[in-house]
Design an enzyme around this catalytic site. Structure first.
Site, PDB file in Angstrom:
ATOM      1  N   SER A  33      50.622  47.923  43.125  1.00  4.12           N
ATOM      2  CA  SER A  33      50.743  47.233  44.415  1.00  4.12           C
ATOM      3  C   SER A  33      49.351  46.819  44.881  1.00  4.12           C
ATOM      4  O   SER A  33      48.358  47.452  44.538  1.00  4.12           O
ATOM      5  CB  SER A  33      51.431  48.126  45.445  1.00  4.12           C
ATOM      6  OG  SER A  33      50.714  49.327  45.590  1.00  4.12           O
ATOM      7  N   GLY A  34      49.294  45.748  45.639  1.00  2.91           N
ATOM      8  CA  GLY A  34      48.018  45.241  46.111  1.00  2.91           C
ATOM      9  C   GLY A  34      47.534  44.050  45.298  1.00  2.91           C
ATOM     10  O   GLY A  34      46.503  43.467  45.590  1.00  2.91           O
ATOM     11  N   CYS A  35      48.269  43.701  44.263  1.00  7.96           N
ATOM     12  CA  CYS A  35      47.934  42.540  43.437  1.00  7.96           C
ATOM     13  C   CYS A  35      48.826  41.379  43.837  1.00  7.96           C
ATOM     14  O   CYS A  35      50.025  41.562  44.026  1.00  7.96           O
ATOM     15  CB  CYS A  35      48.156  42.852  41.952  1.00  7.96           C
ATOM     16  SG  CYS A  35      47.092  44.141  41.303  1.00  7.96           S
ATOM     17  N   GLN A  36      48.252  40.193  43.949  1.00 13.51           N
ATOM     18  CA  GLN A  36      49.040  39.010  44.270  1.00 13.51           C
ATOM     19  C   GLN A  36      49.957  38.668  43.101  1.00 13.51           C
ATOM     20  O   GLN A  36      51.110  38.318  43.283  1.00 13.51           O
ATOM     21  CB  GLN A  36      48.115  37.839  44.583  1.00 13.51           C
ATOM     22  CG  GLN A  36      48.866  36.578  44.964  1.00 13.51           C
ATOM     23  CD  GLN A  36      47.928  35.427  45.278  1.00 13.51           C
ATOM     24  OE1 GLN A  36      46.744  35.462  44.963  1.00 13.51           O
ATOM     25  NE2 GLN A  36      48.463  34.401  45.914  1.00 13.51           N
ATOM     26  N   SER A  37      49.431  38.784  41.892  1.00 15.74           N
ATOM     27  CA  SER A  37      50.261  38.541  40.707  1.00 15.74           C
ATOM     28  C   SER A  37      50.942  39.856  40.316  1.00 15.74           C
ATOM     29  O   SER A  37      50.619  40.910  40.840  1.00 15.74           O
ATOM     30  CB  SER A  37      49.399  38.006  39.567  1.00 15.74           C
ATOM     31  OG  SER A  37      48.307  38.863  39.330  1.00 15.74           O
TER      32      SER A  37
END
Length: 146
Positions: free
Chosen positions: A58-62
């Site tokens: 979590s915390g990744c745009q992709s």
């Protein structure tokens, strides 16, 4: 079952130095981004069965999946992203941290990010994603050390 490969470099610090040398070869960021994309394309195949919520970062745009295996003596990682540049970042992280002892993982700060200029050339969302992936790697190392 994943096949364990010995890390390309003897230590995490040597991996960081090698990454810095490789990136110094390129004259501009267009070439460096292309190199990152090429590194991402060379990641080993990632089993679709491991693209599960429990391994999602979590915390990744992709979309990013990071799967640990091993113990405190040797922690290996498999990872993949649906973004080609993020896959390249994964390749760099795996080169530094995968196949290392948990203590070495925890003791190694990712200096290569600053050294090669990634900190200045990634979008804020990619920087956040890189930080999230690094935090996950360190958390897995803490978990097996406990």
């Amino acid at each position: 079952m994943n096949v364990l490969h010995e890390p390309a470099d003897a230590s995490a610090e040597q991996a960081q130095a090698a990454i810095a040398e490789e990136f110094a070869f390129f004259g501009d960021w267009t070439e460096r981004y292309q190199y990152l994309i090429d590194l991402g394309r060379k990641l080993p195949p990632f089993p679709e069965a491991l693209q599960r919520e429990e391994f999602k970062v979590s915390g990744c745009q992709s979309q990013v999946w990071l799967v640990p295996s091993g113990d405190a003596q040797r922690l290996d990682f498999q990872a993949i992203s649906d973004s080609s540049i993020v896959s390249g970042l994964i390749a760099l992280l795996l080169r530094v941290y995968s196949g290392r002892a948990a203590a070495e993982i925890l003791a190694t700060e990712p200096r290569f990010i600053e050294t090669i200029g990634l900190a200045r050339h990634l979008s804020p969302t990619r920087s956040n994603g890189l930080a999230a992936m690094l935090a996950k790697v360190k958390q897995y190392a803490r978990d097996v050390s406990a």
